[in-house]
Write a protein that holds these residues in place. Structure first.
Motif: not given
Length: 335
Positions: A150-175
């Motif tokens: 928290e003491d440093t500035s940072a650039v990133s994607i939301d890594d947790a959200a990216a994995a949620r999106i990937a997992t939810e895609h598979l769940i939506d397909l029925g897996h």
């Protein structure tokens, strides 16, 4: 080569005025600045870095710390950082360090403290408390790609959200039986982004009532690592998952190759999702969550420039977007 004296003579001003006009330091009228810049252009004058450094009090050098130089993500990110630094007239000083090496210890203990740098960009490393303390003690503005404090500035994607999106895609397909592929078991200690991605996978599985199916085939976040982990988890025919969420596209591609070696058809018998949109993702028809490391590199330079101008400002976290790209590696599970 032309000198600052030549430029001053051509523009009809003193050397001090010419220097101020070209460096941006001190007051110079717009008319005079334009005349000096025109003279410098006509004479193809380029300021010597050491002279500019003396005039501005800056080294015009930025240190970039990376754990690997031979992987697509880091190469793309480095290209973006270089583009940003070239545009701002700064040099790049690159340090490639691997975890647990004597070179890494020496970098934090000796090299960075004695090196005069205008700023530091730390990419994809998870420094220990002592290493982070040493980085902060260097007293150069610090920006990370992939937040780790928290003491440093940072650039990133939301890594947790990216994995949620990937997992939810598979769940939506029925897996339902979905495993997480790649990434070290101790990623929380060494790889901030990898641990966040595994956390996002767990969150999506728990939210869908699939906690009993959560499991992790750990391995290096590389193609060989994904291949080895994929063969290991898919080789158990009695407990084989129907889908995999990979920590990154390289691990996902390794998983695709491992599945094919075992005689499994992708996606008829196994669906796989990656994260990154690697340069080879299209070749493997890989469904993935896209990020743009080159854009992140340029954003890191922009954020570092802001830190250099306002070093006491509150640290900023800049989260860049990611999006699901559906290709042919995912489908509904075979009934």
């Amino acid at each position: 080569m032309s000198t600052i004296a030549d430029v001053a003579a051509r523009a009809g001003v003193s050397k001090a005025t010419a220097s101020r006009a070209l460096s941006g330091g001190g007051y110079v009228s717009q008319e005079t600045r334009a005349r000096v810049q025109a003279a410098a252009s006509e004479l193809a004058y380029v300021a010597h870095s050491s002279a500019t450094s003396l005039a501005t009090g800056r080294s015009l050098s930025v240190g970039v710390i990376m754990p690997a130089l031979d992987r697509w993500f880091f190469a793309e990110l480095l290209a973006g950082i270089q583009e940003g630094l070239l545009a701002s007239g700064q040099d790049l000083v690159l340090y490639g360090i691997q975890e647990g090496t004597a070179e890494r210890a020496r970098l934090f203990e000796e090299v960075l403290p004695r090196r005069r740098l205008d700023g530091i960009i730390a990419v994809g490393i998870q420094p220990s408390a002592h290493e982070l303390e040493r980085l902060i003690q260097v007293e150069s503005p610090l920006v990370s790609v992939g937040a780790y404090s928290e003491d440093t500035s940072a650039v990133s994607i939301d890594d947790a959200a990216a994995a949620r999106i990937a997992t939810e895609h598979l769940i939506d397909l029925g897996h339902r039986d979905i495993a997480f592929l790649g990434g070290r078991a101790d990623a929380a200690t060494h790889a901030f982004g990898d641990e966040q991605r595994r956390s996002g996978y767990r969150e999506a599985m728990n939210a869908a009532g699939l906690a009993d199916f959560i499991r992790h085939a750990d391995g290096a976040p590389t193609m060989p690592g994904g291949y080895e982990a994929g063969v290991r988890i898919l080789g158990d025919r009695q407990n084989r998952p129907t889908a995999l969420v990979a920590v990154c596209d390289e691990a996902a591609i390794g998983g695709v190759i491992g599945a094919r070696r075992l005689g499994l058809s992708v996606p008829a018998e196994l669906s796989i999702v990656g994260i990154d949109d690697h340069v080879h993702a299209e070749m493997f028809a890989l469904t993935t969550v896209r990020q743009q490391p080159r854009v992140q590199g340029r954003a890191a330079v922009d954020l570092l420039r802001q830190r250099m101008e306002a070093p006491d400002a509150v640290p900023e976290r800049r989260v860049l977007p990611s999006e699901l790209v559906v290709r042919a590696s995912t489908a509904a599970p075979r009934t």
